[in-house]
Design a protein around this motif. Sequence first.
Motif: not given
Length: 477
Positions: A409-415, A452-457, A461-475
């Motif tokens: 977890p402490q290595a996340l910012p450097k990634l 953001e990224g996450f790993s239990a150690g 394994g690891s998981e990286f998630t992209i978050h885009l604002p609501r304004s990018t979704i065309v209704d």
Amino acid sequence: MTQNPLPSDFRAQGSVRAKLMRVILLTTALALAVSGIAMLMHELYVYRTAWAVDISSEAAIVALSAVPALTVDDHAAAERNLNALETRRRVMVAALYLPNGKIFASFVRQGETPPPVQSPRDGLSAHGENVELAQPVERDGQRLGTIYLRARFDVWRRIEAYAGIFAIAGFLSMGVAFVLSHRMQKSITAPLDAIAAVARAVVNGRDYSLRAPKISNDEIGVVVDAFNKMLEEVQVRTRELSEADRRKDEFLATLAHELRNPLAPIRHAVKLMESERAEERQRLWAREVISRQVQRMALLLDDLLEVSRITRGRLDLKVEEVDLESLIRAAVETARPLIDSKQHRIKFDLPSRPVILAVDPLRLSQSLSNLLTNAAKYTDAEGLITLTVGISEDGIAMSVKDTGIGFEPQALPKLFAMFSQVDSSVTRSEGGLGIGLALVKGLIELHSGTIEGFSAGAGMGSEFTIHLPRSTIVDRA
């Protein structure tokens, strides 16, 4: 350059103390001088007022005793009255004048100037140490004559006596000021000396972990806090620069390796094509090798240019409406060769209904493909990669999860820093410059999103998630 003959320690420790001592002693001396002069002037004024009262009393007594002599014109009696003033050591000259202004009787001490021939004007006057008084001699409202007195008051002796007292008081005051200023140095100059000592140690040893001790909570304490905070900032910046230099060196080594690797097969392919014995099938294979290796080098250089444009703010998004499914298809196609070569399985968890996004399709697809490529790189053969897309009131989230090597977890910012890799070994990373996540972060931030990224150690394994604002979704409902 001229050398200062004083030792550095003496200059550093003595300058502030000497200045403080001079300021305190000079201020004390000026205060004593001003107060002494003011008190002397007041003393002289009071002394002069006492002169006037004293000589006026003497004149009144002589005038009263001279009334009978003037009345009966008794010159001898008048002389005796005036000669009686000889016992008054301050009276130098005395004279009794008739109404017509002529001298009737006089008294003059030896060596003194005789009185005026004519009766002077009534009143009191002072000239240096001499005081002269002329006032009328009257009886029943009738003026019988004028009494004149000249007295001498020893002003300089008075000043000398006062100066002696002032000198003693001044000497004692300066001594007290010296002792107090010496004690004040502990609370004023001691923190400054501590700052100076730490500053010299930092300059000589480049040790930015040193801190000056805080002795008080006053203004000097604020200076000490500011100095220590500055050292802390310099320490952090120095550590960051050292880390940046280390990553730069690793990047240059990796870049040289990545650019050199394609050259060997290209050189071999060129020699094969130049050979007269080569068959057409071999020449075709050589052209394919050259094409693949050149494309690989082009991709490396394109990533470098993309990061450079983002860093300098030169990259503009070309936003258009695009189907989410087509974005994911393009990203998977880009990463598919590496995924298939390592026999990974890929699993999708996508929304059931079509989703239209207002984004730059090339950049968003590039970001997803980088995450998929990293997942394939850092996962051992026959691993599992999961691509999940979720829609919420806040916007859209796209995550890539793998069963690879993971990270602490402490290595996340450097990634997300430039030229950073989870594992720098070539066998594990399978190439790359360590700019993938930094590039993804920059591209997503241009879309006003986050990653953001996450790993239990390690090994989890690891998981990286992209978050885009609501304004990018065309209704289009």
